[in-house]
Design an enzyme around this catalytic site. Sequence first.
Site, short mmCIF file in Angstrom:
data_model
loop_
_atom_site.label_atom_id
_atom_site.label_comp_id
_atom_site.label_asym_id
_atom_site.label_seq_id
_atom_site.Cartn_x
_atom_site.Cartn_y
_atom_site.Cartn_z
N CYS A 127 0.87 -1.19 0.00
CA CYS A 127 0.00 0.00 0.00
C CYS A 127 0.90 1.22 0.00
O CYS A 127 1.97 1.21 -0.60
CB CYS A 127 -0.96 -0.02 1.20
SG CYS A 127 -0.14 -0.01 2.81
N GLY A 128 0.50 2.29 0.69
CA GLY A 128 1.33 3.49 0.74
C GLY A 128 2.46 3.38 1.75
O GLY A 128 3.61 3.67 1.44
#
Length: 290
Positions: free
Chosen positions: A240-241
């Site tokens: 993800c981030g």
Amino acid sequence: MQDDPRALVSTDWLAKHLKDPDLRVLDASWYLPAMGRDAKREYDEAHIPGARFFDIDEISDQRSDLPHMAPTVEKFMSRLRAMGVGDGHQVVVYDGAGIFSAARVWWTLRLMGQFDVAVLDGGLPKWRQEGRPLDDLDPVIRDRHMTVRRQHHLVKDVTQVSAAAKLGDYEIVDARPAERFRGEVAEPRAGLRAGHIPGSKNVPFGELLVQGQTMKSPDEIRRVFEGAGVDLSKPVIASCGSGVTACILALALERMGKTDHAIYDGSWAEWGAFLTLPVAKGPAKQGPMT
């Protein structure tokens, strides 16, 4: 829903077990800066009775330049002992968003060999909506020894993810919103390139949730992953981030009975910063990175 004390439990289940002597509840609320919320202040004002506050940023490897990387075994043990969480406890983790950062703490405990841990489905919002008890009292803490056995297979580093992208022996699944995955918008973290790991698939974490709060059924979860082109016969690396919402993907996979999954802890905060690593843009493509 069917309660699973090793993955996801309902508010009914928690209410029934709230006074069990070996239950420990953790408030794992954490918010992105843009959300404008103060997790610790909200905990101090109101939390599920007996809950301890788990600070994701503090209980991390702060030697790293990357955000909230998994803590060392020693730090994890000392912080959890200070919370009175240890061997023989059933842990339930919740957050103030519904299902968001709680999954990260669920995964962190599993990484350290603690498997009797579940996320509260719907989190604090659902608990509040149902008129269940809250308080602002500090919990009574009693030390409890914790035996930690780090589960190395549950986490991947950038070298392992790069190899997986080239070989195609894992499915790399990105939990970020579609426009970030496709590289159509700038990353919220400064200095990162836009796009995704070549060969990865996109399952925005919100697609696994109902109104951002409760998790979809196992059959619905399977349809989401398969609809994104994920080959569920392969092991999965979730990204993800910065390693938080990837854990929602891991929780969803666990919920549907798929146990061969791991988290890319550095996620896009790391991959997007390394100019020597390839970046793809546009929709997901089939096949390994070449």
